[in-house]
Motif scaffolding. Structure first.
Motif, PDB file in Angstrom:
ATOM      1  N   LEU A   1      -2.962   4.516  -2.822  1.00 22.05           N
ATOM      2  CA  LEU A   1      -2.970   3.428  -3.790  1.00 22.05           C
ATOM      3  C   LEU A   1      -2.949   2.102  -3.042  1.00 22.05           C
ATOM      4  N   PRO A   2      -3.975   1.266  -3.245  1.00 14.18           N
ATOM      5  CA  PRO A   2      -3.978  -0.049  -2.580  1.00 14.18           C
ATOM      6  C   PRO A   2      -2.984  -0.998  -3.236  1.00 14.18           C
ATOM      7  N   ALA A   3      -2.634  -2.044  -2.532  1.00 13.25           N
ATOM      8  CA  ALA A   3      -1.742  -3.058  -3.091  1.00 13.25           C
ATOM      9  C   ALA A   3      -2.379  -3.711  -4.316  1.00 13.25           C
TER      10      ALA A   3
ATOM     11  N   TYR B   1       0.851  -1.186   0.000  1.00 17.60           N
ATOM     12  CA  TYR B   1       0.000   0.000   0.000  1.00 17.60           C
ATOM     13  C   TYR B   1       0.890   1.240   0.000  1.00 17.60           C
ATOM     14  N   SER B   2       0.382   2.337  -0.569  1.00 18.02           N
ATOM     15  CA  SER B   2       1.200   3.548  -0.579  1.00 18.02           C
ATOM     16  C   SER B   2       0.325   4.790  -0.544  1.00 18.02           C
ATOM     17  N   PHE B   3       0.939   5.898  -0.137  1.00 14.05           N
ATOM     18  CA  PHE B   3       0.281   7.186  -0.295  1.00 14.05           C
ATOM     19  C   PHE B   3       1.308   8.240  -0.676  1.00 14.05           C
ATOM     20  N   PHE B   4       0.817   9.256  -1.366  1.00 12.23           N
ATOM     21  CA  PHE B   4       1.617  10.369  -1.873  1.00 12.23           C
ATOM     22  C   PHE B   4       0.922  11.626  -1.365  1.00 12.23           C
ATOM     23  N   PHE B   5       1.599  12.424  -0.564  1.00 15.48           N
ATOM     24  CA  PHE B   5       0.984  13.611   0.042  1.00 15.48           C
ATOM     25  C   PHE B   5       1.715  14.842  -0.438  1.00 15.48           C
TER      26      PHE B   5
END
Length: 309
Positions: free
Chosen positions: A94-96, A65-69
């Motif tokens: 963004l989910p895996a 999983y990831s996030f971009f802030f």
């Protein structure tokens, strides 16, 4: 099934390997902790990497999983078939296992990138409970969460604390990572409703469900009638809903998903052209070639060899 026939998934360790290959002097964030968690400032990343990199711009599917802030600037990222153009004070989740590309980021952008294996959080929480609690982690959720200035003031120290702990390397404390990551997610909960598109009619909901099923079952089901049956509606009704929502047919959307998967396999796998054609429902390689060139202007072989800068 032989290894080369597997659908390729990029794991966290491969992500850091790719960064090594594409960076000018990437040395700051490489520890064994990376197999479960990674965080860095976007501005630090852009100092050492000439963006966009080839691995950013081509379709890829990762296992974390990831996030971009973004705290400053603008970016364009994709989740499945949809692209999102967003600016400051915005999270992109963004989910895996979702296909994504990072299409653009403005010079001078600032913020944070983080990815994590759900196992990091599963010590205290079940995945299902986490997704129910923090709906932006769901596979088909709207990935955009916009926050206000007050929330940013609270959240940035949490992200900086995560960076500080992450840089401890082998001495990094995973309980600290869990606690601060969950705290960030909790701060975001109140903004989820205001970040959702203001559309709730039945045609929109059916279209969103169709897109979700395309992402999940495209290798097994490659006819719109199959999806209509799954959704317990007629093919004509499915097509009408997609047309009303997106201005294109259900078949057009299915072709877009097949093309996305084909691009992904051409760039991220060692499958030969014939194997890729079979996976996307084109038993004849000539049929696949015509389909791909009609959509992109290139043959599959040309696309595989071309750098997309």
């Amino acid at each position: 099934m032989k290894e080369s026939s597997h659908i390729p998934i990029i794991d966290a360790n491969q992500l850091i390997t790719n960064l090594h290959k594409e960076s000018k002097s990437f040395i700051a964030f490489t520890t064994k902790v990376h197999s479960n968690f990674h965080i860095n400032r976007i501005e630090d990343y852009m100092k050492i990497v000439d963006f966009p990199t080839q691995s950013d711009i081509v379709p890829r599917r990762i296992s974390v999983y990831s996030f971009f802030f973004l705290t400053k600037g603008r970016s364009i990222r994709s989740k499945g078939l949809d692209s999102y153009d967003f600016g400051e004070n915005t999270f992109f989740f963004l989910p895996a296992y979702q296909i994504t590309t990072h299409q653009e980021i403005c010079f001078g952008s600032e913020g944070y990138y983080c990815h994590f294996d759900m196992e990091l959080l599963n010590v205290d929480y079940k995945t299902k409970d986490l997704i129910n609690e923090f709906t932006f982690l769901e596979f088909n959720a709207n990935p955009i969460v916009m926050i206000d200035e007050e929330a940013k003031i609270r959240i940035i120290p949490l992200l900086e604390r995560l960076i500080q702990e992450y840089k401890a390397g082998e001495n990094c404390r995973f309980d600290i990572l869990r606690m601060y990551l969950i705290t960030v997610f909790t701060e975001l909960k109140i903004f989820v409703g205001s970040s959702k598109p203001n559309i709730s009619n039945s045609a929109f909901l059916i279209t969103e469900q169709y897109k979700k099923y395309l992402s999940q079952y495209i290798y097994e089901k490659q006819k719109t009638t199959d999806y209509a049956e799954m959704m317990a509606i007629s093919p004509n009704h499915l097509n009408k809903c997609v047309k009303m929502t997106l201005g294109k047919s259900a078949h057009d959307l299915l072709k877009e998903m097949l093309l996305l998967e084909a691009k992904f396999l051409l760039k991220q796998s060692d499958l030969n052209i014939s194997e890729i054609a079979y996976k996307i429902g084109r038993n004849e390689i000539s049929d696949f070639g015509r389909f791909f060139k009609a959509q992109t202007g290139m043959t599959p072989s040309e696309y595989r060899l071309t750098k997309l800068m």
